[in-house]
Design a protein around this motif. Structure first.
Motif, PDB file in Angstrom:
ATOM      1  N   MET A   1      27.485  25.917  57.370  1.00  0.00           N
ATOM      2  CA  MET A   1      27.593  27.126  57.115  1.00  0.00           C
ATOM      3  C   MET A   1      27.441  27.954  55.933  1.00  0.00           C
ATOM      4  SD  MET A   1      30.831  27.939  60.070  1.00  0.00           S
ATOM      5  CE  MET A   1      30.579  29.708  59.945  1.00  0.00           C
ATOM      6  N   LYS A   2      26.767  28.965  55.805  1.00  0.00           N
ATOM      7  CA  LYS A   2      26.643  29.458  54.362  1.00  0.00           C
ATOM      8  C   LYS A   2      28.016  30.499  54.382  1.00  0.00           C
ATOM      9  CE  LYS A   2      23.764  32.290  51.450  1.00  0.00           C
ATOM     10  NZ  LYS A   2      22.446  33.054  51.284  1.00  0.00           N
ATOM     11  N   ILE A   3      28.788  30.400  53.306  1.00  0.00           N
ATOM     12  CA  ILE A   3      29.988  31.122  53.608  1.00  0.00           C
ATOM     13  C   ILE A   3      30.164  31.809  52.207  1.00  0.00           C
ATOM     14  CG2 ILE A   3      32.726  30.724  53.403  1.00  0.00           C
ATOM     15  CD1 ILE A   3      32.244  28.314  55.067  1.00  0.00           C
ATOM     16  N   GLY A   4      30.714  33.207  52.294  1.00  0.00           N
ATOM     17  CA  GLY A   4      31.151  33.841  50.705  1.00  0.00           C
ATOM     18  C   GLY A   4      32.654  33.761  50.874  1.00  0.00           C
ATOM     19  N   ILE A   5      33.024  33.531  49.526  1.00  0.00           N
ATOM     20  CA  ILE A   5      34.520  33.957  49.317  1.00  0.00           C
ATOM     21  C   ILE A   5      34.656  35.223  48.560  1.00  0.00           C
ATOM     22  CG2 ILE A   5      36.609  33.103  48.252  1.00  0.00           C
ATOM     23  CD1 ILE A   5      35.386  30.007  48.442  1.00  0.00           C
ATOM     24  N   LEU A   6      35.791  35.970  49.258  1.00  0.00           N
ATOM     25  CA  LEU A   6      36.122  37.336  48.563  1.00  0.00           C
ATOM     26  C   LEU A   6      37.435  37.309  47.978  1.00  0.00           C
ATOM     27  CD1 LEU A   6      34.074  39.506  50.946  1.00  0.00           C
ATOM     28  CD2 LEU A   6      33.964  39.824  48.496  1.00  0.00           C
ATOM     29  N   THR A   7      37.600  37.239  46.766  1.00  0.00           N
ATOM     30  CA  THR A   7      38.934  37.142  46.205  1.00  0.00           C
ATOM     31  C   THR A   7      39.154  37.565  44.874  1.00  0.00           C
ATOM     32  OG1 THR A   7      41.020  35.483  45.673  1.00  0.00           O
ATOM     33  CG2 THR A   7      38.813  34.744  45.316  1.00  0.00           C
ATOM     34  N   PHE A   8      40.180  37.500  44.177  1.00  0.00           N
ATOM     35  CA  PHE A   8      40.519  37.977  42.845  1.00  0.00           C
ATOM     36  C   PHE A   8      39.782  36.835  41.917  1.00  0.00           C
ATOM     37  CE2 PHE A   8      44.029  40.809  44.009  1.00  0.00           C
ATOM     38  CZ  PHE A   8      43.464  41.630  44.555  1.00  0.00           C
ATOM     39  N   HIS A   9      38.481  36.706  41.787  1.00  0.00           N
ATOM     40  CA  HIS A   9      38.198  35.526  41.076  1.00  0.00           C
ATOM     41  C   HIS A   9      37.866  36.242  39.439  1.00  0.00           C
ATOM     42  CE1 HIS A   9      34.305  37.851  41.498  1.00  0.00           C
ATOM     43  NE2 HIS A   9      33.926  37.049  40.604  1.00  0.00           N
ATOM     44  N   CYS A  10      37.695  37.291  39.274  1.00  0.00           N
ATOM     45  CA  CYS A  10      37.491  37.789  37.940  1.00  0.00           C
ATOM     46  C   CYS A  10      38.806  38.183  37.234  1.00  0.00           C
ATOM     47  CB  CYS A  10      36.481  38.835  38.014  1.00  0.00           C
ATOM     48  SG  CYS A  10      37.011  40.273  38.726  1.00  0.00           S
ATOM     49  N   ALA A  11      39.827  38.138  37.697  1.00  0.00           N
ATOM     50  CA  ALA A  11      41.082  38.329  37.014  1.00  0.00           C
ATOM     51  C   ALA A  11      41.425  37.291  35.828  1.00  0.00           C
ATOM     52  CB  ALA A  11      42.305  38.343  37.866  1.00  0.00           C
ATOM     53  N   VAL A  12      41.903  37.632  34.747  1.00  0.00           N
ATOM     54  CA  VAL A  12      42.049  37.016  33.794  1.00  0.00           C
ATOM     55  C   VAL A  12      43.587  36.237  33.655  1.00  0.00           C
ATOM     56  CG1 VAL A  12      42.207  36.647  31.008  1.00  0.00           C
ATOM     57  CG2 VAL A  12      40.746  38.354  32.242  1.00  0.00           C
ATOM     58  N   ASN A  13      43.587  35.502  34.662  1.00  0.00           N
ATOM     59  CA  ASN A  13      44.912  34.941  35.304  1.00  0.00           C
ATOM     60  C   ASN A  13      44.835  33.528  35.448  1.00  0.00           C
ATOM     61  OD1 ASN A  13      46.884  34.200  37.590  1.00  0.00           O
ATOM     62  ND2 ASN A  13      47.816  35.960  36.855  1.00  0.00           N
ATOM     63  N   TYR A  14      45.470  32.475  35.361  1.00  0.00           N
ATOM     64  CA  TYR A  14      45.244  30.988  35.602  1.00  0.00           C
ATOM     65  C   TYR A  14      45.256  30.789  37.003  1.00  0.00           C
ATOM     66  CZ  TYR A  14      45.784  30.346  30.524  1.00  0.00           C
ATOM     67  OH  TYR A  14      45.708  30.609  29.277  1.00  0.00           O
ATOM     68  N   GLY A  15      46.243  31.358  37.659  1.00  0.00           N
ATOM     69  CA  GLY A  15      46.395  31.232  39.239  1.00  0.00           C
ATOM     70  C   GLY A  15      45.305  31.811  39.893  1.00  0.00           C
ATOM     71  N   ALA A  16      44.929  32.972  39.364  1.00  0.00           N
ATOM     72  CA  ALA A  16      43.776  33.684  40.152  1.00  0.00           C
ATOM     73  C   ALA A  16      42.453  32.861  40.367  1.00  0.00           C
ATOM     74  CB  ALA A  16      43.366  35.099  39.566  1.00  0.00           C
ATOM     75  N   VAL A  17      42.052  32.485  39.090  1.00  0.00           N
ATOM     76  CA  VAL A  17      40.600  31.735  38.975  1.00  0.00           C
ATOM     77  C   VAL A  17      40.679  30.251  39.484  1.00  0.00           C
ATOM     78  CG1 VAL A  17      40.092  33.133  37.094  1.00  0.00           C
ATOM     79  CG2 VAL A  17      41.060  31.111  36.536  1.00  0.00           C
ATOM     80  N   LEU A  18      41.888  29.593  39.260  1.00  0.00           N
ATOM     81  CA  LEU A  18      42.228  28.201  39.787  1.00  0.00           C
ATOM     82  C   LEU A  18      42.013  28.178  41.464  1.00  0.00           C
ATOM     83  CD1 LEU A  18      44.129  26.802  36.731  1.00  0.00           C
ATOM     84  CD2 LEU A  18      41.769  26.250  37.473  1.00  0.00           C
ATOM     85  N   GLN A  19      42.807  29.135  42.059  1.00  0.00           N
ATOM     86  CA  GLN A  19      42.546  29.265  43.534  1.00  0.00           C
ATOM     87  C   GLN A  19      41.530  29.318  44.064  1.00  0.00           C
ATOM     88  OE1 GLN A  19      42.512  32.031  45.781  1.00  0.00           O
ATOM     89  NE2 GLN A  19      42.029  33.532  44.279  1.00  0.00           N
ATOM     90  N   ALA A  20      40.817  30.183  43.124  1.00  0.00           N
ATOM     91  CA  ALA A  20      39.380  30.682  43.753  1.00  0.00           C
ATOM     92  C   ALA A  20      38.457  29.378  43.709  1.00  0.00           C
ATOM     93  CB  ALA A  20      38.616  31.772  42.799  1.00  0.00           C
ATOM     94  N   TYR A  21      38.594  28.785  42.644  1.00  0.00           N
ATOM     95  CA  TYR A  21      37.769  27.598  42.170  1.00  0.00           C
ATOM     96  C   TYR A  21      38.313  26.350  43.552  1.00  0.00           C
ATOM     97  CZ  TYR A  21      36.276  22.952  40.178  1.00  0.00           C
ATOM     98  OH  TYR A  21      35.876  21.712  39.909  1.00  0.00           O
ATOM     99  N   ALA A  22      39.699  26.356  43.697  1.00  0.00           N
ATOM    100  CA  ALA A  22      39.991  25.119  44.635  1.00  0.00           C
ATOM    101  C   ALA A  22      39.573  25.629  46.058  1.00  0.00           C
ATOM    102  CB  ALA A  22      41.656  25.403  44.840  1.00  0.00           C
TER     103      ALA A  22
END
Length: 366
Positions: A1-22
């Motif tokens: 499937m082609k999937i798009g993730i929508l989350t707080f990926h642009c926040a300057v916050n370690y938890g935010a960007v690393l959970q998006a990456y995960a």
């Protein structure tokens, strides 16, 4: 499937960007074509503006000049930190510029979460994009993974209709906290599943691959906070001295101009490297707790009287680690070395159930 993730990926916050990456890497491992939708609302980006100058109109000219120069120095720190996150987002996340009005897009599904994407205190009002109420999502499968509201108490009566939309239009709903699961059941008679944060679901291996080598020669105690709580810093400094360890502090927001030993501009890769190399970790952060567990560290979570305490304690409780939470009012006594063979087993059970939810949600869409 082609999937798009929508989350707080642009926040300057370690938890935010690393959970998006995960979450991106988890979905990729399941064989999907995965993108992080590059949606950057003003309420997120404006929060990390480097230059912040808000003088008091009643203050003296000397004081306003002093505040101005401090704002300039702080902006240098903030700008450096922003650049390190910008590089991570550009290099690690598979970004996709989606026209939110394009009904002809080729995505099969959108996954919403993790992070506090449904928290009106952050989004000002419930953001229609994060509840899938935009043209490009119509007719697509919409799945929530570990979506969070922060606290159900944040909700106003005017927000309820947004959750009615989620109930009617989402294929599957999973949340990060038990209270939100109860809310969906009691208010809408809708079953929601509580699942692991994507970082815990992904496991340590993907983070070890990108973690940099530690930059501290001596054994050190690492203190991880979001913003710097001076009382916690002083408490932890005494603990480091008691253990015979060097103290290293990391924060992900705030600009301390005088404290040169404070690590406040680390990239997410460096942040992981500092946790990986630490002899002991103290933290007031939820994701500081998560990464301490993933990297099998001896650690303590310092209670600060915030909602982070509840999230961290809930996680600790699920793994039998409640004793790792302490307070600055406590006389510090280091608990025996954590037996991670027991923790790993409990964590794997939670991981299996969360992965089962995710795979089943994808199968529902076929």
């Amino acid at each position: 499937m082609k999937i798009g993730i929508l989350t707080f990926h642009c926040a300057v916050n370690y938890g935010a960007v690393l959970q998006a990456y995960a979450l991106q890497e988890i979905l990729r491992s399941l064989g999907h074509e995965v993108y992080v939708i590059d949606y950057r609302p003003d309420y997120l980006t404006e929060a990390y503006c480097p230059f912040k100058f808000y003088p008091n109109s009643s203050s003296s000219m000397f004081h306003r000049i002093k505040v101005f120069f401090r704002a300039c120095l702080a902006a240098l720190i903030c700008n450096k930190r922003n650049r390190s996150f910008k590089t991570f987002i550009k290099n690690r996340l598979n970004l996709y510029k989606l026209d939110l009005y394009d009904k002809q897009n080729t995505f099969d599904a959108f996954v919403f979460g993790s992070d506090q994407i449904w928290n009106p205190e952050i989004t000002k009002t419930i953001d229609n994009v994060f509840i899938g109420n935009f043209s490009a999502a119509y007719g697509k499968y919409r799945i929530a993974y570990a979506a969070s509201i922060g606290s159900v108490k944040n909700l106003r009566d005017s927000d309820i209709s947004s959750f009615e939309y989620i109930v009617k239009n989402f294929t599957a709903i999973s949340v990060r906290e038990q209270s939100l699961k109860v809310f969906f059941k009691e208010r809408f008679n809708k079953e929601a599943t509580v699942v692991l944060d994507p970082v815990l679901l992904a496991g340590v291996s993907i983070f070890k691959k990108i973690a940099t080598k530690k930059k501290v020669d001596k054994p050190y105690l690492l203190l991880v906070q979001l913003g710097r709580n001076v009382s916690v810093s002083l408490y932890t400094e005494k603990i480091a001295q008691k253990m015979g360890l060097q103290l290293v502090e990391v924060i992900s927001w705030g600009e301390s101009i005088k404290n040169r030993n404070l690590q406040q501009c680390l990239s997410p890769e460096d942040f992981l490297g500092y946790i990986k190399g630490a002899s002991y970790v103290m933290t007031t952060s939820f994701h500081g707790t998560v990464f301490s567990i993933l990297f099998r560290k001896n650690f303590n979570v310092v209670r600060c009287g915030t909602r982070v305490d509840e999230r961290a304690f809930s996680l600790l409780q699920s793994l039998g680690l409640e004793k790792q939470m302490c307070s600055i009012d406590d006389i510090f006594t280091m608990n025996p070395k954590i037996d991670y063979s027991l923790i790993d087993s409990k964590l794997q059970n939670l991981r299996d159930s969360s992965l089962y939810y995710l795979t089943q949600a994808m199968m529902m869409n076929r």
